[in-house]
Motif scaffolding. Structure first.
Motif, short mmCIF file in Angstrom:
data_model
loop_
_atom_site.label_atom_id
_atom_site.label_comp_id
_atom_site.label_asym_id
_atom_site.label_seq_id
_atom_site.Cartn_x
_atom_site.Cartn_y
_atom_site.Cartn_z
N UNK A 1 0.84 -1.19 0.00
CA UNK A 1 0.00 0.00 0.00
C UNK A 1 0.89 1.25 0.00
N UNK A 2 0.60 2.15 -0.87
CA UNK A 2 1.41 3.37 -0.92
C UNK A 2 0.95 4.35 0.16
N UNK A 3 1.88 5.15 0.60
CA UNK A 3 1.57 6.19 1.58
C UNK A 3 0.85 7.31 0.86
N UNK A 4 -0.29 7.74 1.40
CA UNK A 4 -0.98 8.85 0.76
C UNK A 4 -0.41 10.17 1.27
N UNK A 5 -0.94 11.28 0.75
CA UNK A 5 -0.36 12.59 1.08
C UNK A 5 -0.53 12.93 2.55
N UNK A 6 -1.61 12.46 3.16
CA UNK A 6 -1.79 12.71 4.59
C UNK A 6 -0.75 11.95 5.40
N UNK A 7 -0.47 10.72 4.98
CA UNK A 7 0.56 9.95 5.68
C UNK A 7 1.94 10.55 5.46
N UNK A 8 2.19 11.11 4.29
CA UNK A 8 3.47 11.78 4.05
C UNK A 8 3.63 12.99 4.97
N UNK A 9 2.53 13.73 5.17
CA UNK A 9 2.58 14.86 6.11
C UNK A 9 2.85 14.36 7.52
N UNK A 10 2.25 13.23 7.86
CA UNK A 10 2.49 12.64 9.18
C UNK A 10 3.96 12.27 9.34
N UNK A 11 4.55 11.70 8.28
CA UNK A 11 5.98 11.37 8.33
C UNK A 11 6.81 12.62 8.62
N UNK A 12 6.45 13.74 7.97
CA UNK A 12 7.19 14.98 8.19
C UNK A 12 7.01 15.49 9.61
N UNK A 13 5.80 15.34 10.15
CA UNK A 13 5.54 15.73 11.54
C UNK A 13 6.41 14.89 12.49
N UNK A 14 6.53 13.62 12.21
CA UNK A 14 7.34 12.74 13.07
C UNK A 14 8.82 13.13 13.03
N UNK A 15 9.29 13.53 11.86
CA UNK A 15 10.69 13.99 11.75
C UNK A 15 10.88 15.27 12.57
N UNK A 16 9.93 16.19 12.43
CA UNK A 16 10.00 17.43 13.21
C UNK A 16 9.99 17.12 14.71
N UNK A 68 0.80 21.91 3.04
CA UNK A 68 0.22 22.73 1.97
C UNK A 68 -0.35 21.85 0.86
N UNK A 69 0.33 20.74 0.58
CA UNK A 69 -0.15 19.81 -0.45
C UNK A 69 -1.57 19.31 -0.13
N UNK A 70 -1.88 19.25 1.16
CA UNK A 70 -3.16 18.69 1.59
C UNK A 70 -4.32 19.66 1.46
N UNK A 71 -4.02 20.95 1.30
CA UNK A 71 -5.09 21.94 1.48
C UNK A 71 -6.29 21.75 0.56
N UNK A 72 -6.13 21.32 -0.73
CA UNK A 72 -7.34 21.16 -1.56
C UNK A 72 -8.20 19.98 -1.13
N UNK A 73 -7.61 18.99 -0.49
CA UNK A 73 -8.38 17.79 -0.13
C UNK A 73 -8.71 17.72 1.36
N UNK A 74 -8.30 18.73 2.12
CA UNK A 74 -8.52 18.70 3.56
C UNK A 74 -9.97 19.03 3.92
N UNK A 75 -10.38 18.51 5.06
CA UNK A 75 -11.70 18.79 5.60
C UNK A 75 -11.54 19.98 6.57
N UNK A 76 -11.61 21.19 6.01
CA UNK A 76 -11.36 22.41 6.78
C UNK A 76 -12.50 22.71 7.74
N UNK A 77 -12.13 23.24 8.87
CA UNK A 77 -13.11 23.54 9.93
C UNK A 77 -12.86 24.93 10.50
N UNK A 78 -13.88 25.47 11.14
CA UNK A 78 -13.75 26.67 11.96
C UNK A 78 -14.62 26.48 13.19
N UNK A 79 -14.14 26.96 14.32
CA UNK A 79 -14.90 26.79 15.55
C UNK A 79 -16.05 27.77 15.68
N UNK A 80 -15.93 28.89 14.98
CA UNK A 80 -16.77 30.03 15.32
C UNK A 80 -17.73 30.36 14.22
#
Ligand code: ZN
Length: 198
Positions: A1-16, A68-80
């Protein structure tokens, strides 16, 4: 199974995290999180998020770019609502849950959000049950935390908020992009506006 873009972002978070003691001390990050299909949900701020790469640091740039790569496919939210914070705030602020019980990746007992505020906004005092750690990815903001002096934080710097410790955020002439982590009582995403009564 290939890593999707969200998982790639997670990989970057783990490195950080591995290079940021405050982050690695806050929680361990599992190597693999299962993807969850969430429909894309757009908001105006999605087009502002991640556009300020020059305001990132060497350590945070890879996370900002992966997010940034995720922004078109993200489920954006606002609290207010516009009634609460006004149209300008609503047009230049937003977040999405990368990982968590409701995120693009399933992390049952934590949450990780990417969040953005444009310049000249005040995110008013609020608190919540979850314990929280912010790390700035790009730009800067003043972080106000109940009981502490206000600090201006830039890329790679962190702000910790205990359960129900009130906090607020102010941007001046720059935007701020952050990664926000929750642990502990993460069940409700509801925020309580205002400071905690003594
Ligand atoms: Zn918070």
């Amino acid at each position: 199974m290939t890593r999707d873009a969200f998982q790639s972002a997670w990989d970057a978070v783990r490195v950080l995290s591995s290079g940021t003691p405050a982050l690695s001390a806050f929680t361990e990050m599992p190597e693999m999180l299962e993807s969850r299909h969430l429909p894309a949900q757009d908001i105006p701020a999605s087009r502002l998020f991640g556009t300020d790469e020059a305001a990132a640091s060497a350590g945070t740039l890879s996370v900002l770019q992966a997010a940034k790569v995720l922004t078109p496919s993200a489920h954006w939210l606002r609290h207010y609502t516009e009634d609460q914070v006004g149209a300008d705030f609503m047009a230049r602020y937003g977040f999405f849950e990368l990982a968590g019980p409701d995120g693009h990746l399933d992390w049952p007992d934590h949450r990780a959000f990417f969040a953005y505020w444009g310049p000249g906004l005040h995110y008013d005092w609020h608190h919540h049950a979850a314990e929280e750690l912010y790390i700035v990815l790009s730009g800067e903001a003043e972080f106000h935390v109940d009981g502490l002096p206000t600090r201006t934080l830039g890329p790679g710097e962190t702000s910790h908020h205990a359960s129900h410790q009130s906090h607020a955020l102010t941007t001046r002439d720059r935007s701020v992009t952050t990664l926000v982590l929750w642990r502990g009582e993460i069940g409700a995403k509801d925020l309580t506006m205002g400071s905690v009564a003594a």
